[in-house]
Design a protein around this motif. Structure first.
Motif, PDB file in Angstrom:
ATOM      1  N   TRP A   1       0.840  -1.210   0.000  1.00 23.33           N
ATOM      2  CA  TRP A   1       0.000   0.000   0.000  1.00 23.33           C
ATOM      3  C   TRP A   1       0.872   1.257   0.000  1.00 23.33           C
ATOM      4  CZ3 TRP A   1      -5.210   1.367   0.024  1.00 23.33           C
ATOM      5  CH2 TRP A   1      -6.124   0.307  -0.057  1.00 23.33           C
ATOM      6  N   ALA A   2       1.890   1.276   0.838  1.00 23.56           N
ATOM      7  CA  ALA A   2       2.731   2.466   0.923  1.00 23.56           C
ATOM      8  C   ALA A   2       3.523   2.682  -0.362  1.00 23.56           C
ATOM      9  CB  ALA A   2       3.685   2.347   2.119  1.00 23.56           C
ATOM     10  N   GLU A   3       4.136   1.627  -0.881  1.00 25.15           N
ATOM     11  CA  GLU A   3       5.015   1.800  -2.028  1.00 25.15           C
ATOM     12  C   GLU A   3       4.242   2.021  -3.315  1.00 25.15           C
ATOM     13  OE1 GLU A   3       8.533  -0.373  -2.352  1.00 25.15           O
ATOM     14  OE2 GLU A   3       8.879  -0.496  -0.186  1.00 25.15           O
TER      15      GLU A   3
ATOM     16  N   VAL B   1       5.819   5.725  -1.342  1.00 27.25           N
ATOM     17  CA  VAL B   1       6.529   5.884  -0.075  1.00 27.25           C
ATOM     18  C   VAL B   1       7.147   4.551   0.325  1.00 27.25           C
ATOM     19  CG1 VAL B   1       6.357   6.530   2.353  1.00 27.25           C
ATOM     20  CG2 VAL B   1       4.952   7.710   0.648  1.00 27.25           C
TER      21      VAL B   1
ATOM     22  N   ASN C   1       8.520   1.973   2.834  1.00 23.57           N
ATOM     23  CA  ASN C   1       8.211   1.783   4.256  1.00 23.57           C
ATOM     24  C   ASN C   1       9.108   0.695   4.855  1.00 23.57           C
ATOM     25  OD1 ASN C   1       7.123   1.759   6.777  1.00 23.57           O
ATOM     26  ND2 ASN C   1       5.030   1.297   6.156  1.00 23.57           N
TER      27      ASN C   1
ATOM     28  N   GLY D   1       2.451   4.444  11.242  1.00 25.85           N
ATOM     29  CA  GLY D   1       2.319   4.871   9.852  1.00 25.85           C
ATOM     30  C   GLY D   1       2.133   6.370   9.727  1.00 25.85           C
TER      31      GLY D   1
ATOM     32  N   ALA E   1       4.449   8.983   7.754  1.00 22.84           N
ATOM     33  CA  ALA E   1       3.886   9.859   6.721  1.00 22.84           C
ATOM     34  C   ALA E   1       4.253  11.322   6.975  1.00 22.84           C
ATOM     35  CB  ALA E   1       2.364   9.690   6.682  1.00 22.84           C
TER      36      ALA E   1
ATOM     37  N   HIS F   1      13.169   8.366   3.099  1.00 17.26           N
ATOM     38  CA  HIS F   1      12.241   7.328   3.537  1.00 17.26           C
ATOM     39  C   HIS F   1      12.943   6.219   4.316  1.00 17.26           C
ATOM     40  CE1 HIS F   1       9.260   8.423   0.048  1.00 17.26           C
ATOM     41  NE2 HIS F   1       9.709   9.480   0.710  1.00 17.26           N
TER      42      HIS F   1
ATOM     43  N   LYS G   1      -1.130   9.858  -0.399  1.00 16.62           N
ATOM     44  CA  LYS G   1       0.075   9.311   0.215  1.00 16.62           C
ATOM     45  C   LYS G   1      -0.131   9.094   1.713  1.00 16.62           C
ATOM     46  CE  LYS G   1       3.664  10.993  -2.973  1.00 16.62           C
ATOM     47  NZ  LYS G   1       4.476   9.770  -3.113  1.00 16.62           N
TER      48      LYS G   1
ATOM     49  N   VAL H   1       0.010   5.363   3.599  1.00 15.15           N
ATOM     50  CA  VAL H   1       1.000   5.025   4.627  1.00 15.15           C
ATOM     51  C   VAL H   1       0.317   4.693   5.952  1.00 15.15           C
ATOM     52  CG1 VAL H   1       3.038   5.828   5.869  1.00 15.15           C
ATOM     53  CG2 VAL H   1       2.743   6.436   3.475  1.00 15.15           C
TER      54      VAL H   1
ATOM     55  N   SER I   1      -0.984   1.314   5.522  1.00 14.21           N
ATOM     56  CA  SER I   1       0.186   0.437   5.584  1.00 14.21           C
ATOM     57  C   SER I   1       0.546   0.113   7.031  1.00 14.21           C
ATOM     58  CB  SER I   1       1.369   1.112   4.885  1.00 14.21           C
ATOM     59  OG  SER I   1       2.568   0.402   5.095  1.00 14.21           O
TER      60      SER I   1
END
Length: 424
Positions: A78-80, A84, A86, A124, A128, A138, A263, A267, A270
């Motif tokens: 989800w983050a990438e 982003v 993680n 998260g 963020a 990151h 975003k 995150v 995530s």
């Protein structure tokens, strides 16, 4: 007369035609590969007599160990997909284990699940704020969150758990079970079929039996999150906008997408998924919080996500693979790992043949030599040292990533800093 094109039309791709990342394997081909691997495993089982490598108990344990890895990897996905990186998944899992057990022993396991997810979301949110609002690197932010989460839980555990029955400075009091279930009739039938030790059929029965025997309700939720993630990210406008932030945030902004919002949401989700993985460890896998409980599963989850090429289906296969190798520590590890040496040798020889077909003769020769060495190891020994068994999950992680590196295609803007309006 054609309408004039704008700068946005010329220079920025539309969200509907965002570039795809990576080459996808069709479902029929994927199922054929899985069936072939299972058939080869069945041959190895018959040759070596190591029936434990595909029995119901082994598969059930593998599923239980794969769930936290898969949830951590899903959080990373989800983050990438929103751009982003993680690395802080391990720390968010740690927060999930602590908060889940802390709330669980006081107010019940389902409350613990919700509070554990909230603890992961808190990690998260911090990631963020640091990476999206303040544009901190990151990787640096993720490592800092891992250290911060470990330190915070070490400080809080004695305050929260000491003085309670079963609690200590490093362990929480026991948490009530969420409950387990088996599908009546089907579970027993598959177990009986697996005990026949037939070629291929019994191995499939063992695999399916592990999915329907003594399964936690949280496991069911975790498995359902895999197709749910695929549907949300690849079949909804919300998912399209979120993925566009990870491919080309400047183009997304030019088309009206609030990049910061997506975003942040990605995150935080995530962190919540990683926190849920931590909850699984402290409520389902063990009915208590224990310091060091995650044992690097956040990092292995990240490896599973990369192995899966940032796709939910591939991630699930990677988590299953790592969970299976991890389960060898718990059930007849030495004998089973020794049998899998033969499987590894056969796979390497098959890989060498495939490379010869593709006319990559140097790589084929190297692969064949490695396969011959692995076979010599198998033929010249009766068991493997316990240290090798313990290291197997991590060795498999490194080998799989090394072999799959050529086909990986991360989101194009993954890890890149972004400022609102920078494309103007």
């Amino acid at each position: 007369m054609t309408a004039p094109t704008t700068a946005t039309d010329v220079n920025q791709p539309s969200l509907e035609h965002a570039p795809r990342t990576g080459r996808r394997m069709s479902w029929p081909v994927l199922l054929l590969v899985i069936a072939g691997a299972l058939a080869l495993t069945s041959i190895v089982r018959l040759i070596t007599g190591a029936n434990g490598i595909t029995n119901v108990s082994q598969m059930s344990t593998a599923l239980q160990l794969a769930v936290p890895i898969g949830l951590a990897g899903l959080g990373g996905l989800w983050a990438e997909r929103a751009g982003v990186v993680n690395i802080g998944l391990e720390g968010m899992m740690i927060l999930g284990t602590w908060f889940g057990a802390w709330a669980g022993f006081q107010w019940g396991p389902w409350t613990g699940v919700l509070v554990g997810i909230a603890g992961g979301c808190l990690g998260g949110l911090l990631h963020a704020i640091v990476t999206i609002t303040f544009n901190v690197n990151h990787i640096v932010s993720g490592v800092a969150i891992n250290i911060l989460a470990l330190g915070a839980t070490r400080y809080l555990a004695p305050l929260a758990f000491e003085g309670h029955q079963g609690g200590s400075a490093k362990q929480s009091p026991p948490v009530d079970s969420l409950g387990h279930f088996s599908i009546p009739g089907l579970s027993g039938w598959l177990d009986s079929l697996n005990d026949q030790h037939w070629f291929f059929v019994s191995d499939i029965a063992g695999l399916l039996g592990g999915l329907v025997t003594d399964v936690s309700w949280l496991t069911l939720i975790a498995v359902a999150l895999i197709p749910a993630t695929w549907w949300i990210l690849w079949r909804t406008p919300f998912g399209l906008r979120l993925r566009s932030c990870g491919e080309n945030p400047i183009a997304a902004e030019s088309l009206g997408v609030n990049v910061y919002k997506y975003k942040y949401l990605a995150v935080i989700i995530s962190g919540g998924l990683a926190g849920l993985g931590g909850v699984f460890l402290s409520i389902v896998a063990n009915p208590f919080y224990l310091e060091g409980q995650t044992s690097g599963r956040g990092y292995i989850g990240l490896a599973a996500m990369i192995f899966g090429n940032w796709m939910p289906g591939g991630l699930a296969i990677g988590a299953g693979l790592f969970g299976y190798t991890d389960s060898l520590n718990l059930r007849g590890g030495s004998a089973n790992v020794h049998a899998l040496l033969l499987l590894g040798a056969l796979l390497l020889v098959a890989g060498a043949i495939w490379l010869v077909i593709r006319k990559k003769y140097v790589k084929a020769a190297i692969t064949f030599v490695v396969g011959a060495l692995v076979f010599a190891w198998y033929a010249g020994t009766n068991e493997v040292p316990n240290q090798v068994v313990s290291a197997t999950p991590y060795v498999v992680t490194l080998v799989v990533l090394a072999l799959s590196a050529q086909r990986l295609r991360m989101p194009k803007a993954d890890g890149m800093q972004y400022r609102k309006g920078q494309g103007k």
